[in-house]
Design a protein around this motif. Sequence first.
Motif, short mmCIF file in Angstrom:
data_model
loop_
_atom_site.label_atom_id
_atom_site.label_comp_id
_atom_site.label_asym_id
_atom_site.label_seq_id
_atom_site.Cartn_x
_atom_site.Cartn_y
_atom_site.Cartn_z
N ALA A 27 -0.46 10.42 -27.37
CA ALA A 27 -1.52 9.42 -27.27
C ALA A 27 -2.20 9.53 -25.91
O ALA A 27 -1.69 10.16 -24.98
CB ALA A 27 -0.94 8.01 -27.44
N ASN A 28 -3.39 8.92 -25.81
CA ASN A 28 -4.09 8.82 -24.54
C ASN A 28 -3.72 7.50 -23.87
O ASN A 28 -3.61 6.47 -24.53
CB ASN A 28 -5.60 8.89 -24.77
N TRP A 29 -3.55 7.54 -22.54
CA TRP A 29 -3.10 6.38 -21.78
C TRP A 29 -4.08 6.04 -20.66
O TRP A 29 -4.63 6.93 -20.02
CB TRP A 29 -1.74 6.65 -21.14
N ILE A 30 -4.26 4.76 -20.41
CA ILE A 30 -4.97 4.27 -19.23
C ILE A 30 -4.00 3.41 -18.43
O ILE A 30 -3.34 2.52 -18.99
CB ILE A 30 -6.22 3.47 -19.60
N THR A 31 -3.94 3.66 -17.14
CA THR A 31 -3.01 2.95 -16.26
C THR A 31 -3.77 2.34 -15.08
O THR A 31 -4.61 3.01 -14.48
CB THR A 31 -1.92 3.90 -15.73
N ILE A 32 -3.44 1.09 -14.78
CA ILE A 32 -3.91 0.43 -13.57
C ILE A 32 -2.68 0.08 -12.74
O ILE A 32 -1.76 -0.58 -13.24
CB ILE A 32 -4.71 -0.86 -13.88
N GLY A 33 -2.67 0.54 -11.49
CA GLY A 33 -1.50 0.30 -10.65
C GLY A 33 -1.88 -0.19 -9.26
O GLY A 33 -2.98 0.10 -8.77
N THR A 34 -0.97 -0.91 -8.63
CA THR A 34 -1.18 -1.36 -7.26
C THR A 34 0.07 -1.10 -6.43
O THR A 34 1.19 -1.03 -6.97
CB THR A 34 -1.51 -2.87 -7.18
N THR A 35 -0.12 -0.96 -5.13
CA THR A 35 0.99 -0.85 -4.18
C THR A 35 0.71 -1.77 -3.00
O THR A 35 -0.38 -1.73 -2.43
CB THR A 35 1.17 0.59 -3.68
N ILE A 36 1.70 -2.58 -2.66
CA ILE A 36 1.64 -3.42 -1.47
C ILE A 36 2.74 -2.96 -0.53
O ILE A 36 3.91 -2.92 -0.90
CB ILE A 36 1.81 -4.91 -1.80
N ARG A 37 2.38 -2.60 0.70
CA ARG A 37 3.33 -2.03 1.66
C ARG A 37 3.63 -3.02 2.76
O ARG A 37 2.77 -3.79 3.18
CB ARG A 37 2.77 -0.73 2.25
N PHE A 38 4.87 -2.95 3.25
CA PHE A 38 5.33 -3.78 4.36
C PHE A 38 5.84 -2.84 5.44
O PHE A 38 7.04 -2.56 5.52
CB PHE A 38 6.41 -4.75 3.90
N PRO A 39 4.94 -2.32 6.29
CA PRO A 39 5.36 -1.34 7.30
C PRO A 39 6.22 -1.97 8.37
O PRO A 39 6.29 -3.19 8.52
CB PRO A 39 4.03 -0.84 7.88
N VAL A 40 6.89 -1.10 9.14
CA VAL A 40 7.72 -1.58 10.25
C VAL A 40 6.83 -2.22 11.30
O VAL A 40 5.81 -1.64 11.70
CB VAL A 40 8.52 -0.42 10.87
N ARG A 41 7.18 -3.42 11.73
CA ARG A 41 6.36 -4.14 12.70
C ARG A 41 6.30 -3.35 14.01
O ARG A 41 7.31 -2.91 14.55
CB ARG A 41 6.94 -5.52 12.96
N GLY A 42 5.07 -3.21 14.51
CA GLY A 42 4.88 -2.52 15.78
C GLY A 42 4.73 -1.02 15.67
O GLY A 42 4.46 -0.34 16.66
N SER A 43 4.91 -0.46 14.46
CA SER A 43 4.77 0.98 14.30
C SER A 43 3.30 1.35 14.19
O SER A 43 2.44 0.52 13.87
CB SER A 43 5.51 1.47 13.05
N GLU A 44 2.99 2.62 14.44
CA GLU A 44 1.62 3.09 14.30
C GLU A 44 1.23 3.12 12.82
O GLU A 44 2.09 3.27 11.96
CB GLU A 44 1.49 4.52 14.85
N PRO A 45 -0.08 2.99 12.52
CA PRO A 45 -0.51 3.18 11.13
C PRO A 45 -0.07 4.54 10.61
O PRO A 45 0.01 5.51 11.36
CB PRO A 45 -2.04 3.08 11.23
N GLU A 46 0.24 4.59 9.34
CA GLU A 46 0.84 5.79 8.74
C GLU A 46 0.01 7.05 8.97
O GLU A 46 0.53 8.09 9.33
CB GLU A 46 1.02 5.53 7.25
N HIS A 47 -1.33 6.96 8.75
CA HIS A 47 -2.13 8.17 8.85
C HIS A 47 -2.20 8.69 10.29
O HIS A 47 -2.31 9.87 10.53
CB HIS A 47 -3.54 7.94 8.29
#
Length: 252
Positions: A226-246
Amino acid sequence: MGWAKDTGITAAIAALVALATQDARAANGAYAVDAADISEVGSCKVESWMSAATNTDVLAVANPSCVVDPFRPIELSMQTIRARSDGDWSTTVAPKAKTNFIPTGIGRWGLSAYGGGSFDVMTGEALAAFAVIPATFRLSETMRINVNGGWLWDRTVDRHYLTYGIGFDWKFTDTLQWTIEAFGQAGRSEIASIVQPRFQTGVRYRPNEIFSVDVIYGRNIIGENANWITIGTTIRFPVRGSEPEHRRTGHL
C-alpha cells in the motif's frame, strides 16, 4: 487462512519495530534507516508520528528517548506502537539501546550498534528481538549515506531474517532536509509481501534546535503493498548550556 492472516499482521508490525530508527541526528523518527551518530549525554527527545495507508491500515507511534552514560554513552528509548492492520488493532512496546563505536566524519565511515525487542501490551507476549549495525559515510556537512545491516527474530512464527537498509540525507537549506531510503528483510516467508523491499522519501522542516516536523511518502511500509503518508514531529531537550547541535558537530 485466518492463521496466515494473523501471522502476516504480527510479522509486519514486528518488522516495522525492528527497522524503525530513533536518533536525533539520523534520518530518525518515522524513517527506517538509522545513522551511526547518537546525541549528547544528558539530552532527551520525544518523537511521535502517525501513518495512514491506502488500504486503511494505521500506525500511531510515540518514542521518548534519552542518552545516559553508565559506562559509555548509550541512547535508551521506549517506542509504543498502536496499529490497525486488516481491521485488527494491536499495541506494542519496543525498548531499544544504541551506542556509537566510531564517530562519523566527512570522508570516513562511522559505526554504531543497537538492539532491542518488542512486546504485546495486552498479553505481555514477546513478539520479536532485533540487532542492527548502522554505518554512516558523510559526503559533506550537508550530505550523508546511511547503510544498515542486522538480524530480526519474529518469535510469533520462530523465523529469523536478515534486515537491510540504505538511505541518503541532504540538508539543502538551513531548515529543510530531504531523505530517501530503501529497506526491508530477507528470509523465508509464506507471505511474499513481508520480504518485499520497502521505500520512503520525505522532507523535514527544522526551524530551530528544539522542534522539527516530517512529511513522508512511503510504499509497502509494513508489507501490505500500500501507499503511506506519514506526519511526524520531534521535540528535543538538549543539555542545558551546551552549544547548538549544528555548531557543535558541523553536520546535518
